[in-house]
Design a protein around this motif. Structure first.
Motif, mmCIF file in Angstrom:
data_model
loop_
_atom_site.group_PDB
_atom_site.id
_atom_site.type_symbol
_atom_site.label_atom_id
_atom_site.label_comp_id
_atom_site.label_asym_id
_atom_site.label_seq_id
_atom_site.Cartn_x
_atom_site.Cartn_y
_atom_site.Cartn_z
ATOM 1 N N TYR A 1 -13.642 2.473 8.203
ATOM 2 C CA TYR A 1 -14.241 1.962 9.533
ATOM 3 C C TYR A 1 -13.134 0.726 9.252
ATOM 4 N N ARG A 2 -12.840 -0.150 8.875
ATOM 5 C CA ARG A 2 -11.701 -1.324 9.261
ATOM 6 C C ARG A 2 -10.865 -1.053 10.630
ATOM 7 N N TRP A 3 -10.347 0.616 9.950
ATOM 8 C CA TRP A 3 -9.448 0.964 10.886
ATOM 9 C C TRP A 3 -9.344 1.197 12.513
ATOM 10 N N LYS A 4 -11.706 1.340 12.009
ATOM 11 C CA LYS A 4 -11.058 1.018 14.329
ATOM 12 C C LYS A 4 -10.947 -0.034 14.780
ATOM 13 N N THR A 5 -10.519 -0.952 14.356
ATOM 14 C CA THR A 5 -10.110 -2.311 15.176
ATOM 15 C C THR A 5 -8.767 -2.651 14.204
ATOM 16 N N SER A 6 -8.866 -2.026 13.432
ATOM 17 C CA SER A 6 -6.804 -2.592 12.710
ATOM 18 C C SER A 6 -6.581 -1.486 12.677
ATOM 19 N N ASN A 7 -4.528 -1.643 12.681
ATOM 20 C CA ASN A 7 -4.157 -1.019 12.121
ATOM 21 C C ASN A 7 -3.129 -0.652 10.750
ATOM 22 N N PRO A 8 -4.086 0.778 10.165
ATOM 23 C CA PRO A 8 -3.363 0.422 8.820
ATOM 24 C C PRO A 8 -1.826 0.839 8.272
ATOM 25 N N LYS A 9 -2.075 0.442 6.858
ATOM 26 C CA LYS A 9 -1.305 0.448 6.173
ATOM 27 C C LYS A 9 -0.117 2.019 6.386
ATOM 28 N N ALA A 10 1.252 2.266 6.382
ATOM 29 C CA ALA A 10 1.804 2.993 6.411
ATOM 30 C C ALA A 10 1.297 3.583 4.485
ATOM 31 N N THR A 11 1.571 2.757 3.689
ATOM 32 C CA THR A 11 1.382 3.143 2.672
ATOM 33 C C THR A 11 -0.197 4.315 2.883
ATOM 34 N N ASP A 12 -1.271 3.721 2.903
ATOM 35 C CA ASP A 12 -2.275 4.035 2.974
ATOM 36 C C ASP A 12 -2.687 5.716 3.923
ATOM 37 N N LEU A 13 -1.822 5.422 4.975
ATOM 38 C CA LEU A 13 -1.776 6.535 5.881
ATOM 39 C C LEU A 13 -1.279 7.914 5.122
ATOM 40 N N ALA A 14 -0.383 7.528 4.865
ATOM 41 C CA ALA A 14 0.939 8.960 3.592
ATOM 42 C C ALA A 14 -0.313 9.620 2.977
ATOM 43 N N LYS A 15 -1.519 8.172 2.336
ATOM 44 C CA LYS A 15 -2.061 9.227 0.873
ATOM 45 C C LYS A 15 -3.043 10.038 2.161
ATOM 46 N N VAL A 16 -3.077 9.493 2.619
ATOM 47 C CA VAL A 16 -4.533 10.301 3.474
ATOM 48 C C VAL A 16 -3.831 11.740 4.172
ATOM 49 N N ALA A 17 -2.975 11.569 4.618
ATOM 50 C CA ALA A 17 -2.146 12.976 4.843
ATOM 51 C C ALA A 17 -1.806 13.797 3.939
ATOM 52 N N ASP A 18 -1.468 12.775 2.607
ATOM 53 C CA ASP A 18 -1.251 14.045 1.392
ATOM 54 C C ASP A 18 -2.903 14.523 1.308
ATOM 55 N N TYR A 19 -3.667 13.845 1.034
ATOM 56 C CA TYR A 19 -4.996 14.139 0.524
ATOM 57 C C TYR A 19 -5.852 15.654 1.791
ATOM 58 N N PHE A 20 -5.886 15.651 3.165
ATOM 59 C CA PHE A 20 -5.955 15.991 3.731
ATOM 60 C C PHE A 20 -4.863 17.667 4.117
ATOM 61 N N HIS A 21 -3.759 16.902 3.492
ATOM 62 C CA HIS A 21 -2.438 18.771 3.734
ATOM 63 C C HIS A 21 -2.360 18.399 5.405
ATOM 64 N N VAL A 22 -2.324 16.920 5.845
ATOM 65 C CA VAL A 22 -1.822 17.031 7.312
ATOM 66 C C VAL A 22 -0.581 15.964 7.402
ATOM 67 N N SER A 23 0.189 16.087 8.593
ATOM 68 C CA SER A 23 0.710 15.334 8.799
ATOM 69 C C SER A 23 0.853 13.515 9.190
ATOM 70 N N VAL A 24 1.403 12.319 9.105
ATOM 71 C CA VAL A 24 0.531 11.974 9.568
ATOM 72 C C VAL A 24 1.043 10.854 11.172
ATOM 73 N N ASP A 25 1.583 11.749 11.216
ATOM 74 C CA ASP A 25 1.376 11.470 13.024
ATOM 75 C C ASP A 25 0.258 12.192 13.279
ATOM 76 N N TYR A 26 0.257 13.806 12.641
ATOM 77 C CA TYR A 26 -1.408 13.845 13.019
ATOM 78 C C TYR A 26 -2.332 12.585 13.128
ATOM 79 N N LEU A 27 -2.011 12.288 12.228
ATOM 80 C CA LEU A 27 -3.774 11.409 11.751
ATOM 81 C C LEU A 27 -3.516 10.210 12.876
#
Length: 118
Positions: free
Chosen positions: A36-62
């Motif tokens: 929910y905080r990512w609605k108004t702030s930029n996520p950290k690259a490491t957190d985005l990478a974890k989410v991308a791996d979790y959902f099997h998508v690319s960071v570019d998609y996210l």
């Protein structure tokens, strides 16, 4: 959907897998409100990478640089059966959108583990 946010993409991916955002947060050891905080702030690259791996998508998609919708991926049961016991099966395999019980995972391991040695 050019105005789709990272939050929107994550929410949609979670819904497709029958998971709530708090569940995904817990699975990734994030705070409950991080997405929910990512609605108004930029996520950290490491957190985005974890989410991308979790959902099997690319960071570019996210982050919206790749708008190609992720496809349903096939799961090789022989490969899955040989993963370590602590592997998160729920991120790639479910039954009716619900996690597979541990006893069923063990049956899959026994049935398919030998397939890699054939």
């Amino acid at each position: 959907m050019a105005d789709t946010t990272t939050f929107d993409r994550i929410k949609k991916l979670a819904e497709k897998r029958g998971k709530s955002l708090p569940t995904v947060s817990a699975d990734l050891n994030f705070s409950d409100n991080l997405f929910y905080r990512w609605k108004t702030s930029n996520p950290k690259a490491t957190d985005l990478a974890k989410v991308a791996d979790y959902f099997h998508v690319s960071v570019d998609y996210l982050i919206g640089r790749d708008t190609t919708e992720p496809e349903n991926q096939t799961v090789d049961l022989a490969e899955l059966a040989n993963k370590p016991k602590d592997f998160d099966w729920d991120s790639v395999l479910s039954v009716g959108g619900k996690p597979i019980p541990e006893e069923d995972k063990e049956i899959i391991r026994r049935l398919f583990a030998h397939k890699l040695s054939d």
